[in-house]
Each structure stands twice: as structure tokens, then as C-alpha cells.
Design a protein around this motif. Sequence first.
Motif, PDB file in Angstrom:
ATOM      1  N   VAL A  84      -2.215  53.828  26.169  1.00  0.00           N
ATOM      2  CA  VAL A  84      -3.025  54.320  26.819  1.00  0.00           C
ATOM      3  C   VAL A  84      -4.353  53.814  27.063  1.00  0.00           C
ATOM      4  O   VAL A  84      -4.983  53.275  26.048  1.00  0.00           O
ATOM      5  CB  VAL A  84      -3.572  55.312  25.504  1.00  0.00           C
ATOM      6  N   ASP A  85      -4.601  53.583  28.282  1.00  0.00           N
ATOM      7  CA  ASP A  85      -6.389  53.409  28.532  1.00  0.00           C
ATOM      8  C   ASP A  85      -6.969  53.628  28.378  1.00  0.00           C
ATOM      9  O   ASP A  85      -8.382  52.762  28.367  1.00  0.00           O
ATOM     10  CB  ASP A  85      -5.823  52.206  29.841  1.00  0.00           C
ATOM     11  N   LYS A 123      -9.094  59.675  17.885  1.00  0.00           N
ATOM     12  CA  LYS A 123      -8.075  59.707  16.324  1.00  0.00           C
ATOM     13  C   LYS A 123      -6.784  58.841  16.920  1.00  0.00           C
ATOM     14  O   LYS A 123      -5.690  57.970  16.236  1.00  0.00           O
ATOM     15  CB  LYS A 123      -8.020  60.241  14.907  1.00  0.00           C
ATOM     16  N   ALA A 124      -6.004  59.891  17.485  1.00  0.00           N
ATOM     17  CA  ALA A 124      -4.716  59.738  18.157  1.00  0.00           C
ATOM     18  C   ALA A 124      -4.734  58.642  18.929  1.00  0.00           C
ATOM     19  O   ALA A 124      -3.524  57.587  18.660  1.00  0.00           O
ATOM     20  CB  ALA A 124      -4.374  60.729  18.618  1.00  0.00           C
ATOM     21  N   CYS A 125      -5.451  57.859  19.901  1.00  0.00           N
ATOM     22  CA  CYS A 125      -5.227  57.251  20.803  1.00  0.00           C
ATOM     23  C   CYS A 125      -5.985  55.558  20.278  1.00  0.00           C
ATOM     24  O   CYS A 125      -5.659  55.160  21.229  1.00  0.00           O
ATOM     25  CB  CYS A 125      -6.592  57.728  21.753  1.00  0.00           C
ATOM     26  N   VAL A 126      -6.938  55.493  19.296  1.00  0.00           N
ATOM     27  CA  VAL A 126      -7.291  54.672  19.143  1.00  0.00           C
ATOM     28  C   VAL A 126      -6.754  53.608  18.548  1.00  0.00           C
ATOM     29  O   VAL A 126      -6.721  52.200  18.946  1.00  0.00           O
ATOM     30  CB  VAL A 126      -8.668  53.957  17.959  1.00  0.00           C
ATOM     31  N   GLN A 132      -3.363  47.371  22.034  1.00  0.00           N
ATOM     32  CA  GLN A 132      -3.550  46.784  23.415  1.00  0.00           C
ATOM     33  C   GLN A 132      -4.885  45.688  23.616  1.00  0.00           C
ATOM     34  O   GLN A 132      -4.894  45.180  25.043  1.00  0.00           O
ATOM     35  CB  GLN A 132      -3.077  47.458  24.418  1.00  0.00           C
ATOM     36  N   LYS A 133      -5.590  45.572  22.612  1.00  0.00           N
ATOM     37  CA  LYS A 133      -6.594  44.722  22.852  1.00  0.00           C
ATOM     38  C   LYS A 133      -8.014  45.150  23.786  1.00  0.00           C
ATOM     39  O   LYS A 133      -8.791  44.930  24.824  1.00  0.00           O
ATOM     40  CB  LYS A 133      -7.190  43.685  23.212  1.00  0.00           C
ATOM     41  N   GLY A 134      -7.873  47.041  24.050  1.00  0.00           N
ATOM     42  CA  GLY A 134      -8.941  47.689  24.727  1.00  0.00           C
ATOM     43  C   GLY A 134      -8.830  48.690  25.614  1.00  0.00           C
ATOM     44  O   GLY A 134      -7.491  49.160  25.532  1.00  0.00           O
ATOM     45  N   PRO A 175     -14.923  44.786  18.981  1.00  0.00           N
ATOM     46  CA  PRO A 175     -14.253  43.848  18.462  1.00  0.00           C
ATOM     47  C   PRO A 175     -12.864  43.783  19.125  1.00  0.00           C
ATOM     48  O   PRO A 175     -12.182  42.805  18.836  1.00  0.00           O
ATOM     49  CB  PRO A 175     -13.758  43.208  16.804  1.00  0.00           C
ATOM     50  N   ASP A 176     -12.313  44.949  19.297  1.00  0.00           N
ATOM     51  CA  ASP A 176     -10.786  45.122  19.925  1.00  0.00           C
ATOM     52  C   ASP A 176     -11.091  45.829  21.418  1.00  0.00           C
ATOM     53  O   ASP A 176      -9.552  46.305  21.836  1.00  0.00           O
ATOM     54  CB  ASP A 176      -9.556  45.779  18.937  1.00  0.00           C
ATOM     55  N   GLY A 177     -12.245  45.947  22.260  1.00  0.00           N
ATOM     56  CA  GLY A 177     -12.083  45.758  23.097  1.00  0.00           C
ATOM     57  C   GLY A 177     -12.637  47.188  23.410  1.00  0.00           C
ATOM     58  O   GLY A 177     -11.818  47.858  24.743  1.00  0.00           O
ATOM     59  N   VAL A 178     -12.688  48.044  22.798  1.00  0.00           N
ATOM     60  CA  VAL A 178     -12.208  49.806  22.788  1.00  0.00           C
ATOM     61  C   VAL A 178     -14.079  50.272  23.133  1.00  0.00           C
ATOM     62  O   VAL A 178     -14.833  50.298  22.205  1.00  0.00           O
ATOM     63  CB  VAL A 178     -11.742  50.504  21.270  1.00  0.00           C
TER      64      VAL A 178
END
Length: 260
Positions: A84-85, A123-126, A132-134, A175-178
Motif C-alpha cells: 500500500v503506497d 492504523k491498517a495501512c501504516v 516498505q519504508k515509505g 523516520p520510516d518515510g510515511v
Amino acid sequence: MKLRDKVCIVTGSASGIGLAIAKKYVSEGAKVVIADLKLEAAEAAAKDLTAAGPGEAIGLAMDVTSEEAVNAGVAAVVTKWGRVDVLVSNAGIQIVNKIEDYAFSDWKKMLAIHLDGAFLTTKACVPHMKAQKGGAIIYMGSVHSHEASPLKSAYVTAKHGLLGLARVVAKEGGPDGVRANVICPGFVRTPLVDKQIPEQAKELGISEDEVIKKVMLGGTVDAQFTTVDDVAEVALLFAGFETNALTGQSLVVSHGWYMQ
């Protein structure tokens, strides 16, 4: 194409603003999930968008107020496409009334769809985005995320709340590109807004024409409604801007009604 092969979930996207965003994403090469309460409409929209290409779309039944439904839907997307992007939390309704006449059940319904829905889908997507770091999370706010209007206590409260949620998600996900951002449209001429015109005319004791010219468009610079395409362009900007430079921000799209 800015979103080639990106997997994007757009809630409430069988019609209106959500559909315009889904259409824009597919035109940029994305794989788009039309997540909506109305499965038949979602599947029909997905079929049309896939035919137009160059990306593709699928329809998915989703009640954003149900944790079970949201989790199952996101899991199905990951099973099909592996990731999921982008999440666009767009599902929403409107109920207008004076505070003293506002039914508690309506208050809870409004907050459940706008805020619980945003929380549950996030919550489900994060976890997938962090792994995947982004990823990009986009909330559909409103000018009412910053401003208030009579008769809209629950809506204004919910839309203000999305600003806080986005900022926390931006802090936690950075920190994880989200990234997390809020789009804040002015009045967009959708069935949701058309429904408000007679309701507000009745509650405010004015004509429907006055509601449009004074209440909805009186603060704009050109007396023009914001369009679904205007909003879709901003949704593309946030989805395709892949650094943390803009995270935690809201962008108002309102023909100058509200200026930050």
C-alpha cells in the motif's frame, strides 16, 4: 507518470471527490482501490477507470467505521498487489442542525465516519508503509478544518480533528518515510453540497440562492465553487511528493475563501 504502479486506496470513491482522485491516480499509472460502501458502484467505477488506463482499478466494499471491514479490505489489497503506497481517507457525509437540535446519534455517526474511519484506515495501512519504508496518507479535511460555520458542529469538530491526527502520523511515520497531509477544500458542487443548500436555507431562513451566493461563495475571490479536479490535483501533489518536506501540512483549496 508520477504514480506508476503505486497502490492507492481511496475511500468513498465511487462518486464525487473520491472518484475524481481515483481517476487522476489511474491516469498517472496507479493501481487504485475504489473502497466504498456501495460495492456495485465501486466496481462500475473501477471498470470505467481501468478501461481508460493507463493504470487500473478494482472495486472493494468497505465500511470505514468497522475495524473488521477495514482490516479485511486492506489485507485483501496487500494480498492482490503486495503493498500500500497511498491512502486517501475521503469517505464522509454531512448532517446540518443547530447544536440544541443536533441528535447525539447524528453526532456519533459523523465522528465515526470522518474520524474513526480516518483512524482505522490509517492504523491498517501504516504497518505496510513502514515495512516498505515509505507511503503517503492523505486526509480529506475542509476549510472547516480551520474555520467554523453555523449548523455544522460535528463536521467542524471532525475536520479539525483530522489536522491533529495528520500531525501525529507525520511525527510517528517520518523516520520510516510515511507522510501525512490534509486537503482542505472549500465548497465543491457535489451531491453532498447540493443536499445542504435547501437544508441551510430552511435553518437560516434565507433563499437557496442566498445560501449559494452568501454562505457558500460569499468569501471567495471569484464567486466560484472549488471543483473535484482542483482537489484531485492536490491529492496528486501529496501522493507524488516523496520526501518529508511537506509532511504534516494542510493545503486549502477554496478560491480564497480561507487563506493561511
